[in-house]
Design a protein around this motif. Structure first.
Motif, PDB file in Angstrom:
ATOM      1  N   ARG A  34     -71.173  -7.896  24.659  1.00  0.00           N
ATOM      2  CA  ARG A  34     -71.623  -8.944  25.588  1.00  0.00           C
ATOM      3  C   ARG A  34     -72.965  -8.576  26.212  1.00  0.00           C
ATOM      4  NH1 ARG A  34     -67.474  -9.187  29.240  1.00  0.00           N
ATOM      5  NH2 ARG A  34     -68.535  -7.650  30.503  1.00  0.00           N
ATOM      6  N   ASN A  35     -73.096  -7.332  26.639  1.00  0.00           N
ATOM      7  CA  ASN A  35     -74.305  -6.909  27.340  1.00  0.00           C
ATOM      8  C   ASN A  35     -75.497  -6.703  26.406  1.00  0.00           C
ATOM      9  OD1 ASN A  35     -72.886  -6.959  29.725  1.00  0.00           O
ATOM     10  ND2 ASN A  35     -72.555  -4.758  29.781  1.00  0.00           N
ATOM     11  N   ASP A  36     -75.237  -6.191  25.212  1.00  0.00           N
ATOM     12  CA  ASP A  36     -76.322  -5.842  24.294  1.00  0.00           C
ATOM     13  C   ASP A  36     -76.813  -7.014  23.453  1.00  0.00           C
ATOM     14  OD1 ASP A  36     -76.076  -3.296  25.283  1.00  0.00           O
ATOM     15  OD2 ASP A  36     -75.030  -2.512  23.531  1.00  0.00           O
ATOM     16  N   GLY A  37     -75.944  -7.967  23.176  1.00  0.00           N
ATOM     17  CA  GLY A  37     -76.381  -9.025  22.285  1.00  0.00           C
ATOM     18  C   GLY A  37     -75.755 -10.370  22.547  1.00  0.00           C
ATOM     19  N   ALA A  38     -74.986 -10.453  23.595  1.00  0.00           N
ATOM     20  CA  ALA A  38     -74.289 -11.699  23.932  1.00  0.00           C
ATOM     21  C   ALA A  38     -73.385 -12.175  22.806  1.00  0.00           C
ATOM     22  CB  ALA A  38     -75.289 -12.786  24.335  1.00  0.00           C
ATOM     23  N   TYR A  39     -72.836 -11.206  22.048  1.00  0.00           N
ATOM     24  CA  TYR A  39     -71.913 -11.552  20.970  1.00  0.00           C
ATOM     25  C   TYR A  39     -70.515 -11.770  21.524  1.00  0.00           C
ATOM     26  CZ  TYR A  39     -75.674  -9.822  18.044  1.00  0.00           C
ATOM     27  OH  TYR A  39     -76.876  -9.628  17.448  1.00  0.00           O
ATOM     28  N   ARG A  40     -69.875 -12.817  21.066  1.00  0.00           N
ATOM     29  CA  ARG A  40     -68.510 -13.094  21.499  1.00  0.00           C
ATOM     30  C   ARG A  40     -67.533 -12.209  20.734  1.00  0.00           C
ATOM     31  NH1 ARG A  40     -67.583 -19.356  20.934  1.00  0.00           N
ATOM     32  NH2 ARG A  40     -68.181 -18.829  18.815  1.00  0.00           N
ATOM     33  N   THR A  41     -66.433 -11.879  21.405  1.00  0.00           N
ATOM     34  CA  THR A  41     -65.384 -11.070  20.791  1.00  0.00           C
ATOM     35  C   THR A  41     -64.022 -11.620  21.184  1.00  0.00           C
ATOM     36  OG1 THR A  41     -65.228  -9.556  22.662  1.00  0.00           O
ATOM     37  CG2 THR A  41     -66.772  -8.941  20.910  1.00  0.00           C
ATOM     38  N   THR A  42     -63.036 -11.212  20.412  1.00  0.00           N
ATOM     39  CA  THR A  42     -61.660 -11.517  20.772  1.00  0.00           C
ATOM     40  C   THR A  42     -61.176 -10.485  21.786  1.00  0.00           C
ATOM     41  OG1 THR A  42     -60.728 -10.101  19.038  1.00  0.00           O
ATOM     42  CG2 THR A  42     -61.162 -12.425  18.464  1.00  0.00           C
ATOM     43  N   GLU A  43     -60.066 -10.781  22.406  1.00  0.00           N
ATOM     44  CA  GLU A  43     -59.347  -9.775  23.174  1.00  0.00           C
ATOM     45  C   GLU A  43     -58.860  -8.713  22.185  1.00  0.00           C
ATOM     46  OE1 GLU A  43     -58.517  -9.667  26.516  1.00  0.00           O
ATOM     47  OE2 GLU A  43     -59.779 -11.412  26.884  1.00  0.00           O
ATOM     48  N   PRO A  44     -58.673  -7.463  22.610  1.00  0.00           N
ATOM     49  CA  PRO A  44     -58.106  -6.461  21.712  1.00  0.00           C
ATOM     50  C   PRO A  44     -56.692  -6.856  21.275  1.00  0.00           C
ATOM     51  CG  PRO A  44     -59.085  -5.408  23.629  1.00  0.00           C
ATOM     52  CD  PRO A  44     -59.052  -6.882  23.900  1.00  0.00           C
ATOM     53  N   VAL A  45     -56.417  -6.627  20.008  1.00  0.00           N
ATOM     54  CA  VAL A  45     -55.105  -6.898  19.433  1.00  0.00           C
ATOM     55  C   VAL A  45     -54.540  -5.582  18.926  1.00  0.00           C
ATOM     56  CG1 VAL A  45     -53.852  -8.121  17.623  1.00  0.00           C
ATOM     57  CG2 VAL A  45     -55.791  -9.227  18.763  1.00  0.00           C
ATOM     58  N   GLU A  46     -53.341  -5.253  19.364  1.00  0.00           N
ATOM     59  CA  GLU A  46     -52.703  -4.015  18.930  1.00  0.00           C
ATOM     60  C   GLU A  46     -52.218  -4.170  17.499  1.00  0.00           C
ATOM     61  OE1 GLU A  46     -49.398  -0.848  20.588  1.00  0.00           O
ATOM     62  OE2 GLU A  46     -49.670  -2.760  21.605  1.00  0.00           O
ATOM     63  N   MET A  47     -52.614  -3.240  16.636  1.00  0.00           N
ATOM     64  CA  MET A  47     -52.242  -3.274  15.226  1.00  0.00           C
ATOM     65  C   MET A  47     -51.419  -2.029  14.907  1.00  0.00           C
ATOM     66  SD  MET A  47     -53.676  -6.082  14.216  1.00  0.00           S
ATOM     67  CE  MET A  47     -53.618  -5.979  12.446  1.00  0.00           C
ATOM     68  N   PRO A  48     -50.386  -2.191  14.077  1.00  0.00           N
ATOM     69  CA  PRO A  48     -49.533  -1.046  13.764  1.00  0.00           C
ATOM     70  C   PRO A  48     -50.198  -0.077  12.789  1.00  0.00           C
ATOM     71  CG  PRO A  48     -48.831  -2.961  12.515  1.00  0.00           C
ATOM     72  CD  PRO A  48     -49.924  -3.421  13.447  1.00  0.00           C
ATOM     73  N   ASP A  49     -49.702   1.168  12.814  1.00  0.00           N
ATOM     74  CA  ASP A  49     -50.107   2.129  11.799  1.00  0.00           C
ATOM     75  C   ASP A  49     -49.757   1.533  10.439  1.00  0.00           C
ATOM     76  OD1 ASP A  49     -50.920   3.949  13.717  1.00  0.00           O
ATOM     77  OD2 ASP A  49     -48.975   4.954  13.778  1.00  0.00           O
ATOM     78  N   GLY A  50     -50.558   1.825   9.456  1.00  0.00           N
ATOM     79  CA  GLY A  50     -50.290   1.310   8.124  1.00  0.00           C
ATOM     80  C   GLY A  50     -50.915  -0.052   7.857  1.00  0.00           C
ATOM     81  N   THR A  51     -51.671  -0.567   8.826  1.00  0.00           N
ATOM     82  CA  THR A  51     -52.355  -1.836   8.615  1.00  0.00           C
ATOM     83  C   THR A  51     -53.317  -1.692   7.441  1.00  0.00           C
ATOM     84  OG1 THR A  51     -52.206  -2.489  10.929  1.00  0.00           O
ATOM     85  CG2 THR A  51     -53.955  -3.503   9.646  1.00  0.00           C
ATOM     86  N   ASP A  52     -53.336  -2.678   6.571  1.00  0.00           N
ATOM     87  CA  ASP A  52     -54.272  -2.694   5.443  1.00  0.00           C
ATOM     88  C   ASP A  52     -55.612  -3.217   5.971  1.00  0.00           C
ATOM     89  OD1 ASP A  52     -55.799  -3.256   3.181  1.00  0.00           O
ATOM     90  OD2 ASP A  52     -54.065  -3.881   1.995  1.00  0.00           O
ATOM     91  N   TRP A  53     -56.509  -2.293   6.297  1.00  0.00           N
ATOM     92  CA  TRP A  53     -57.771  -2.665   6.939  1.00  0.00           C
ATOM     93  C   TRP A  53     -58.667  -3.475   6.012  1.00  0.00           C
ATOM     94  CZ3 TRP A  53     -57.108  -2.494  11.780  1.00  0.00           C
ATOM     95  CH2 TRP A  53     -56.304  -1.511  12.349  1.00  0.00           C
ATOM     96  N   ASP A  54     -58.627  -3.195   4.731  1.00  0.00           N
ATOM     97  CA  ASP A  54     -59.434  -3.972   3.790  1.00  0.00           C
ATOM     98  C   ASP A  54     -58.951  -5.417   3.737  1.00  0.00           C
ATOM     99  OD1 ASP A  54     -61.100  -1.836   3.094  1.00  0.00           O
ATOM    100  OD2 ASP A  54     -59.744  -1.180   1.500  1.00  0.00           O
ATOM    101  N   ALA A  55     -57.643  -5.609   3.720  1.00  0.00           N
ATOM    102  CA  ALA A  55     -57.092  -6.965   3.707  1.00  0.00           C
ATOM    103  C   ALA A  55     -57.440  -7.699   4.994  1.00  0.00           C
ATOM    104  CB  ALA A  55     -55.577  -6.929   3.507  1.00  0.00           C
ATOM    105  N   LEU A  56     -57.351  -7.021   6.116  1.00  0.00           N
ATOM    106  CA  LEU A  56     -57.705  -7.641   7.393  1.00  0.00           C
ATOM    107  C   LEU A  56     -59.173  -8.046   7.398  1.00  0.00           C
ATOM    108  CD1 LEU A  56     -56.984  -8.496  10.267  1.00  0.00           C
ATOM    109  CD2 LEU A  56     -57.505  -6.153  10.985  1.00  0.00           C
TER     110      LEU A  56
END
Length: 67
Positions: A34-56
């Motif tokens: 927000r401060n560096d580029g005024a980019y919007r973001t989502t709220e943090p979402v808790e993800m479980p261990d084993g999440t397929d990061w490439d698929a996400l």
């Protein structure tokens, strides 16, 4: 466990996924976006261990194809 934030990039069709080890780190990233580029973001979402990061990442990148 990781906390994921989706960030809008330089255009409305660019999205990035970033994963953080704590909710505090994820929140600090949101503030920086927000401060560096005024980019919007989502709220943090808790993800479980084993999440397929490439698929996400693929799912998030598909947001650019919304009709």
């Amino acid at each position: 466990m990781a906390f994921v934030v989706i960030q809008e990039g330089g255009s409305s069709t660019e999205f990035y996924v970033s994963a953080w080890g704590s909710v505090d780190e994820a929140e600090a990233h949101r503030i920086s976006c927000r401060n560096d580029g005024a980019y919007r973001t989502t709220e943090p979402v808790e993800m479980p261990d084993g999440t397929d990061w490439d698929a996400l990442e693929n799912v998030v990148q598909s947001l650019a194809t919304l009709d």
